[in-house]
Scaffold this motif. Sequence first.
Motif, short mmCIF file in Angstrom:
data_model
loop_
_atom_site.label_atom_id
_atom_site.label_comp_id
_atom_site.label_asym_id
_atom_site.label_seq_id
_atom_site.Cartn_x
_atom_site.Cartn_y
_atom_site.Cartn_z
N SER A 58 4.35 7.45 3.72
CA SER A 58 3.80 7.52 2.37
C SER A 58 2.51 8.33 2.32
CB SER A 58 3.57 6.12 1.83
OG SER A 58 4.79 5.45 1.73
N LEU B 225 3.56 11.78 2.22
CA LEU B 225 4.08 12.11 0.89
C LEU B 225 2.95 12.44 -0.07
CD1 LEU B 225 6.74 12.10 -0.79
CD2 LEU B 225 6.17 9.80 -1.44
N VAL B 226 1.79 11.81 0.09
CA VAL B 226 0.68 12.09 -0.80
C VAL B 226 -0.09 13.32 -0.35
CG1 VAL B 226 -1.51 11.20 -1.65
CG2 VAL B 226 0.46 9.75 -1.63
N LEU C 183 0.84 -1.21 0.00
CA LEU C 183 0.00 0.00 0.00
C LEU C 183 0.87 1.26 0.00
CD1 LEU C 183 -3.02 0.62 0.17
CD2 LEU C 183 -2.78 0.76 2.63
N SER C 184 1.95 1.22 0.76
CA SER C 184 2.87 2.35 0.81
C SER C 184 3.51 2.61 -0.55
CB SER C 184 3.92 2.06 1.87
OG SER C 184 4.92 2.99 1.86
N LEU C 185 3.89 1.53 -1.25
CA LEU C 185 4.46 1.69 -2.59
C LEU C 185 3.42 2.27 -3.55
CD1 LEU C 185 6.62 -1.50 -3.04
CD2 LEU C 185 7.34 0.82 -3.35
N ASP D 281 9.68 16.57 -6.91
CA ASP D 281 8.69 15.72 -6.25
C ASP D 281 8.81 14.27 -6.73
OD1 ASP D 281 7.00 17.57 -4.66
OD2 ASP D 281 6.84 18.55 -6.58
N PRO E 210 8.99 11.33 4.33
CA PRO E 210 9.76 10.10 4.10
C PRO E 210 11.13 10.11 4.77
CG PRO E 210 9.04 11.08 2.04
CD PRO E 210 8.90 12.10 3.08
N PRO F 243 4.03 17.82 -9.22
CA PRO F 243 4.05 18.92 -10.19
C PRO F 243 5.45 19.24 -10.70
CG PRO F 243 3.60 19.73 -8.00
CD PRO F 243 3.59 18.26 -7.90
N LEU G 189 18.17 17.48 -2.25
CA LEU G 189 16.92 17.72 -2.95
C LEU G 189 16.34 19.07 -2.60
CD1 LEU G 189 14.92 14.41 -3.05
CD2 LEU G 189 15.72 15.77 -4.93
N PHE H 248 6.13 20.87 -1.51
CA PHE H 248 7.33 20.02 -1.57
C PHE H 248 8.13 20.10 -0.29
CE2 PHE H 248 11.88 19.60 -2.33
CZ PHE H 248 11.91 18.27 -2.67
N THR I 103 11.72 7.45 -1.96
CA THR I 103 10.88 6.78 -0.97
C THR I 103 10.50 5.37 -1.42
OG1 THR I 103 10.01 8.97 -0.58
CG2 THR I 103 8.93 7.17 0.52
N VAL J 211 11.51 12.85 -7.93
CA VAL J 211 12.74 12.26 -7.40
C VAL J 211 12.53 11.82 -5.95
CG1 VAL J 211 15.14 12.71 -6.87
CG2 VAL J 211 14.17 13.57 -8.95
N LEU J 212 11.83 12.65 -5.17
CA LEU J 212 11.56 12.28 -3.78
C LEU J 212 10.69 11.04 -3.69
CD1 LEU J 212 11.84 13.18 -0.82
CD2 LEU J 212 9.72 14.40 -1.10
N ALA J 213 9.70 10.94 -4.59
CA ALA J 213 8.84 9.74 -4.58
C ALA J 213 9.63 8.50 -4.96
CB ALA J 213 7.67 9.95 -5.55
N ILE K 193 1.43 7.10 -6.60
CA ILE K 193 0.49 8.20 -6.83
C ILE K 193 1.24 9.53 -6.86
CG2 ILE K 193 -1.38 9.52 -5.75
CD1 ILE K 193 -2.54 6.92 -4.81
N ARG K 194 2.13 9.73 -5.89
CA ARG K 194 2.90 10.98 -5.89
C ARG K 194 3.84 11.05 -7.09
NH1 ARG K 194 1.98 15.53 -5.20
NH2 ARG K 194 0.98 15.08 -3.21
N LEU L 110 1.01 4.34 -2.74
CA LEU L 110 0.89 5.78 -2.44
C LEU L 110 2.06 6.56 -3.04
CD1 LEU L 110 -0.34 5.55 1.23
CD2 LEU L 110 -1.61 6.46 -0.68
N CYS L 111 3.27 5.99 -2.95
CA CYS L 111 4.42 6.65 -3.57
C CYS L 111 4.25 6.74 -5.08
CB CYS L 111 5.70 5.89 -3.24
SG CYS L 111 6.15 5.95 -1.54
N THR M 131 6.21 3.43 8.04
CA THR M 131 6.40 3.58 6.59
C THR M 131 5.12 4.02 5.91
OG1 THR M 131 7.92 1.74 6.86
CG2 THR M 131 7.47 2.44 4.65
N LEU M 132 3.99 3.45 6.37
CA LEU M 132 2.70 3.87 5.81
C LEU M 132 2.42 5.33 6.10
CD1 LEU M 132 -0.02 1.13 6.19
CD2 LEU M 132 0.44 2.56 4.24
#
Lengths: 89, 110
Positions: free
Chosen positions: B20, B23-24, A15-17, A32, B36, A28, B84, B29, A39, A34-36, A22-23, A19-20, B16-17
């Motif tokens: 994430s 992050l969403v 689930l965490s993967l 962002d 994370p 935008p 970053l 930014f 993660t 690169v950060l996703a 999605i980001r 969500l990443c 971890t959840l």
Amino acid sequence: MLDLAIDVSLVGLALSLALCAIRLVRGPHAVDRVLALDTMTVNVVALLLVLSVAWRTEVFLESILALAVLAFVSTVAIAKYLMRGRVIE
Amino acid sequence: METAAAILLLLGTGFTLIASVGLVRLPDFYTRMHAPTKAGTVGVSSIAAAAAMALPGDPIEIALKAALIIALLFVTAPIGAHMLARAARSARVPATEATHVDELPPAGPL
């Protein structure tokens, strides 16, 4: 007990993967994304650790270490490229 | 030992959840960067400690490898986040309207 925890951890990390991801699609700016990706790589490291516990084997540990180093080096390289336009000055 | 490993696995998955989800859902930014790099590092480190407890074999060797993974994550995550953030400041990535203090100089390299 441990098997139930392993199953719950696998589902949670998947689930965490997601969500990443999605980001990664929605971000935008390139930073962002690169950060996703960073993660996501850290989450893959966690997933490999849980799989090594689930299969009771220790052969993944060196590959996990190599993957963590690769994630760090690639993140720094992309950040330098976005900042300066070249990686090695 | 197995119970402690199970608890650490669940704790690390929760962290971890949370990383994430942050992050969403965070608006910006510069705020998204915090989720994370802090919660994710703690979560993966908890999972590595659980693996060091639960794996069979030579316990000293496995504990050393897990400690090496944890140390590497703790050292490299802030450096990557800092690079970053500098890249985002160079590219003038906009912050949210909730940001009160912005000391970025109006022009010039960082």
